[in-house]
Design an enzyme around this catalytic site. Sequence first.
Site, PDB file in Angstrom:
ATOM      1  N   LYS A   1      -0.994  -9.913  -4.440  1.00  0.00           N
ATOM      2  CA  LYS A   1      -1.498 -10.260  -3.224  1.00  0.00           C
ATOM      3  C   LYS A   1      -0.006 -10.837  -2.837  1.00  0.00           C
ATOM      4  CE  LYS A   1      -3.390 -11.518   0.687  1.00  0.00           C
ATOM      5  NZ  LYS A   1      -3.371  -9.778   1.713  1.00  0.00           N
TER       6      LYS A   1
ATOM      7  N   CYS B   1       1.285 -12.919 -10.286  1.00  0.00           N
ATOM      8  CA  CYS B   1       0.940 -14.131 -11.285  1.00  0.00           C
ATOM      9  C   CYS B   1       0.436 -15.416 -10.961  1.00  0.00           C
ATOM     10  CB  CYS B   1       2.180 -14.335 -12.110  1.00  0.00           C
ATOM     11  SG  CYS B   1       2.736 -12.661 -13.548  1.00  0.00           S
TER      12      CYS B   1
ATOM     13  N   ASN C   1       5.436 -17.484 -13.817  1.00  0.00           N
ATOM     14  CA  ASN C   1       5.579 -16.784 -12.957  1.00  0.00           C
ATOM     15  C   ASN C   1       6.862 -16.568 -12.620  1.00  0.00           C
ATOM     16  OD1 ASN C   1       4.895 -15.130 -10.407  1.00  0.00           O
ATOM     17  ND2 ASN C   1       3.977 -17.248  -9.115  1.00  0.00           N
ATOM     18  N   GLY C   2       7.221 -15.202 -12.670  1.00  0.00           N
ATOM     19  CA  GLY C   2       8.487 -15.094 -12.178  1.00  0.00           C
ATOM     20  C   GLY C   2       9.273 -13.867 -12.854  1.00  0.00           C
TER      21      GLY C   2
ATOM     22  N   LYS D   1      -3.733   0.906   3.903  1.00  0.00           N
ATOM     23  CA  LYS D   1      -4.568   0.984   3.311  1.00  0.00           C
ATOM     24  C   LYS D   1      -5.316   1.886   2.750  1.00  0.00           C
ATOM     25  CE  LYS D   1      -4.211  -2.000   4.041  1.00  0.00           C
ATOM     26  NZ  LYS D   1      -2.696  -3.482   4.295  1.00  0.00           N
TER      27      LYS D   1
ATOM     28  N   ARG E   1      -3.530 -12.445  -7.681  1.00  0.00           N
ATOM     29  CA  ARG E   1      -2.190 -12.550  -7.776  1.00  0.00           C
ATOM     30  C   ARG E   1      -1.665 -11.851  -9.016  1.00  0.00           C
ATOM     31  NH1 ARG E   1       0.464 -17.032  -5.667  1.00  0.00           N
ATOM     32  NH2 ARG E   1       1.821 -16.519  -6.549  1.00  0.00           N
TER      33      ARG E   1
ATOM     34  N   GLU F   1      -3.831   2.498  -1.237  1.00  0.00           N
ATOM     35  CA  GLU F   1      -4.281   1.032  -1.462  1.00  0.00           C
ATOM     36  C   GLU F   1      -5.485   0.559  -2.050  1.00  0.00           C
ATOM     37  OE1 GLU F   1      -1.965  -3.664  -0.184  1.00  0.00           O
ATOM     38  OE2 GLU F   1      -2.722  -1.971   1.613  1.00  0.00           O
TER      39      GLU F   1
ATOM     40  N   HIS G   1       8.221  18.622  12.595  1.00  0.00           N
ATOM     41  CA  HIS G   1       9.713  18.583  12.133  1.00  0.00           C
ATOM     42  C   HIS G   1       9.332  18.803  10.451  1.00  0.00           C
ATOM     43  CE1 HIS G   1      11.792  17.843  15.812  1.00  0.00           C
ATOM     44  NE2 HIS G   1      11.039  17.788  16.038  1.00  0.00           N
TER      45      HIS G   1
ATOM     46  N   GLU H   1       0.410   1.690   9.285  1.00  0.00           N
ATOM     47  CA  GLU H   1      -0.459   1.001   8.165  1.00  0.00           C
ATOM     48  C   GLU H   1      -2.184   1.145   7.887  1.00  0.00           C
ATOM     49  OE1 GLU H   1      -0.333  -1.853   6.841  1.00  0.00           O
ATOM     50  OE2 GLU H   1      -1.755  -2.949   7.308  1.00  0.00           O
TER      51      GLU H   1
ATOM     52  N   TRP I   1       0.215 -10.133 -13.571  1.00  0.00           N
ATOM     53  CA  TRP I   1       0.994  -9.091 -13.083  1.00  0.00           C
ATOM     54  C   TRP I   1       2.360  -8.825 -13.852  1.00  0.00           C
ATOM     55  CZ3 TRP I   1       4.913  -6.972 -10.806  1.00  0.00           C
ATOM     56  CH2 TRP I   1       4.437  -5.686  -9.382  1.00  0.00           C
TER      57      TRP I   1
HETATM   58  O1  M6R Z   1       2.785 -11.815   1.947  1.00  0.00           O
HETATM   59  P1  M6R Z   1       3.815 -10.582   2.180  1.00  0.00           P
HETATM   60  O2  M6R Z   1       3.592 -10.473   4.279  1.00  0.00           O
HETATM   61  O3  M6R Z   1       4.868 -10.835   2.692  1.00  0.00           O
HETATM   62  O4  M6R Z   1       3.303  -9.436   1.865  1.00  0.00           O
HETATM   63  C1  M6R Z   1       4.413  -8.182   1.959  1.00  0.00           C
HETATM   64  C2  M6R Z   1       2.864  -7.317   1.398  1.00  0.00           C
HETATM   65  O5  M6R Z   1       3.665  -6.770   0.434  1.00  0.00           O
HETATM   66  C3  M6R Z   1       2.538  -6.992   1.936  1.00  0.00           C
HETATM   67  O6  M6R Z   1       1.744  -7.020   3.154  1.00  0.00           O
HETATM   68  C4  M6R Z   1       1.226  -5.666   1.034  1.00  0.00           C
HETATM   69  O7  M6R Z   1       2.133  -4.534   1.408  1.00  0.00           O
HETATM   70  C5  M6R Z   1      -0.169  -5.061   0.517  1.00  0.00           C
HETATM   71  N1  M6R Z   1      -0.984  -5.245   0.120  1.00  0.00           N
HETATM   72  C6  M6R Z   1      -0.583  -4.957   2.346  1.00  0.00           C
HETATM   73  O8  M6R Z   1      -1.823  -3.933   2.498  1.00  0.00           O
END
Ligand code: M6R
Length: 611
Positions: free
Chosen positions: A606, A2, A99-100, A488, A27, A491, A507, A484, A73
């Site tokens: 984000k 948010c 927000n929260g 990516k 956000r 996502e 395995h 990673e 969000w």
């Molecule tokens: O702001 P942060 O690095 O603490 O965030 C952690 C994760 O939320 C963040 O890396 C998330 O996995 C991303 N969307 C990855 O691309």
Amino acid sequence: MCGIVAYIGHREAYPVILKGLKRLEYRGYDSAGVALLNDGLKVFKKKGMVADLEESLIGENLHAHSGIGHTRWATHGEPSDRNAHPHQSSNGKLAMIHNGIIENYTQLKNELQKKGYQFKSDTDTEVLLNFIEDIQKNNQCGLEEAVRIALKRVVGAYVIVLIDQDHPDTLIAARKGSPLVIGVGKGEHFLASDASPIIEYTKEVVYVNDYELAILKPDELILKNLGNEKITPFIQKLDLELAAIEKGGYDHFMLKEIFEQPDTIFDCLRGRLDIHKGTITMAGVQNHMEKLMHANRIIIVACGTSWHAGLIAEYVFEELCRVPVEVEYASEFRYRNPVIRQGDVIIAISQSGETADTIVAIEKAREQGAFIFGVVNVVGSSIARISDAGAYTHAGPEIGVASTKAFTAQLAVLTMIALKIAKEKKTISEERYLQLLNEMHEIPEKLREILPLNEQIRALAEKHKDAKDALYLGRGYNFPVALEGALKLKEISYIHAEGYAAAEMKHGPIALVDEQLPVVFVATRDSYHEKIISNIQEIKARKGKIIAVISEGDEVIPMMAPDIMRVPNADELVAPMLSVIPLQLFAYHIGVAKGYNVDKPRNLAKSVTVE
Ligand code: M6R
């Protein structure tokens, strides 16, 4: 999670708020809304993006000098017009954005329902707002007092901002556990979840702390604690330029941020790593060297991509500093009963510096006596402020929801920290230390050499965009890179992808392999090279579609893999900063080819400020 923007002053509030919401849309982006004070309180909200809200307001009278805005969000209640913020209190006089999460909202709602309150939305926000209205009514008090009383009963995390029809010259805001920045202008004040909506107007900011209340008028800012005592606002100067948060000619922030990496790593090393003197200067490390070099154990806590950086750091720290390292999901660490002793050092890694799980993990470790070292990108963020010491990654604002440049900058910072400690502990030879310093120094240039692969990777993405699943495999330092790469892809393209240690494949996951399955190997030249070649053979024997990230000059893997992406040679310890780039581009181009909004993938935000 948010985005919050508010304005009070001499300007038209709506354009300021709207522009701010667009900047904060990373956000949360399932609905948006504004409340404006203009001859009474007007609230407009809409499911969808900020642009949908904007379009729905064409032709409306939006004239106002104070207002609040929100991009959501969803937590409580599906994304819809009625669940969008701002919410309005029962008597229609107050509007609030939040927000929260209010954890005890069910209890508060029951109490209010017994008194006859009815709710238009499913949100915890509307409950808190009516709770405030109810306190005002019962105690015959002003809004500020009612907010203070209400927040003493609230369990959970919040930033709230309220606007009151009867007091158009005042905004009231409060924070616990979610970020809030105040911009201080001449005869005007701004409020936002981060500084991006503010920098265009003023560089003077105040970061609001937990349990603080802000009372804002055009030319007055009062900060108080929940005990009604005044606090002197600490005004800081923002070191952020507008250009840094704009797309600068790229189609997407994600692509811009991938392409920025030669510069961000250069910035991250600048002033720290000096190959001529053979030194690494990092005050946060130097000032706490005793604690760091005598650590019994390092525990890394992080989430998502930052957790992957932590996994690579585990290899680096154990190799160079000969200290045991554990890497934990902050979300698990905070809820279990971890054994933490005096002498343990926590390294908390976070791009945003606002991730709720990481913040609570830090607090928990601190209670048990650990020393907290933060590796954070956003300057002035919560984690930066609650850490005992730290090092910024200096990657600049990362707007794309998928983390890219923050990851490589985290690796650069973590490697420098490890090198500095290892040098002090004498767990590294002088020759190896200088060699690695040199390897680090060369990273920006090598990153620059990778970027022209963009077109080739676009074609590769076109070829594989219809895959239903994908497997990413790596060994050693490149194992977390495989994780990673898979993160990516899922996502951005919504393709199911698994990352695995290549040797673990036999395995279980090897059962997935058939002619349809793309298997992405992160197979740059390192001490595992022969081993990973055997793993590639195993996939080839089962007809998987092999895609490989390999080192320049490797002529063996191309004979087995039709689809290759070459990166410059580098020491295995720093190679992840290079080998991840083709995977970022691959995910990006598949997402674009499938027509998705890569900067704002569905269901994500984000900054994950809820647990
Ligand atoms: O702001 P942060 O690095 O603490 O965030 C952690 C994760 O939320 C963040 O890396 C998330 O996995 C991303 N969307 C990855 O691309």
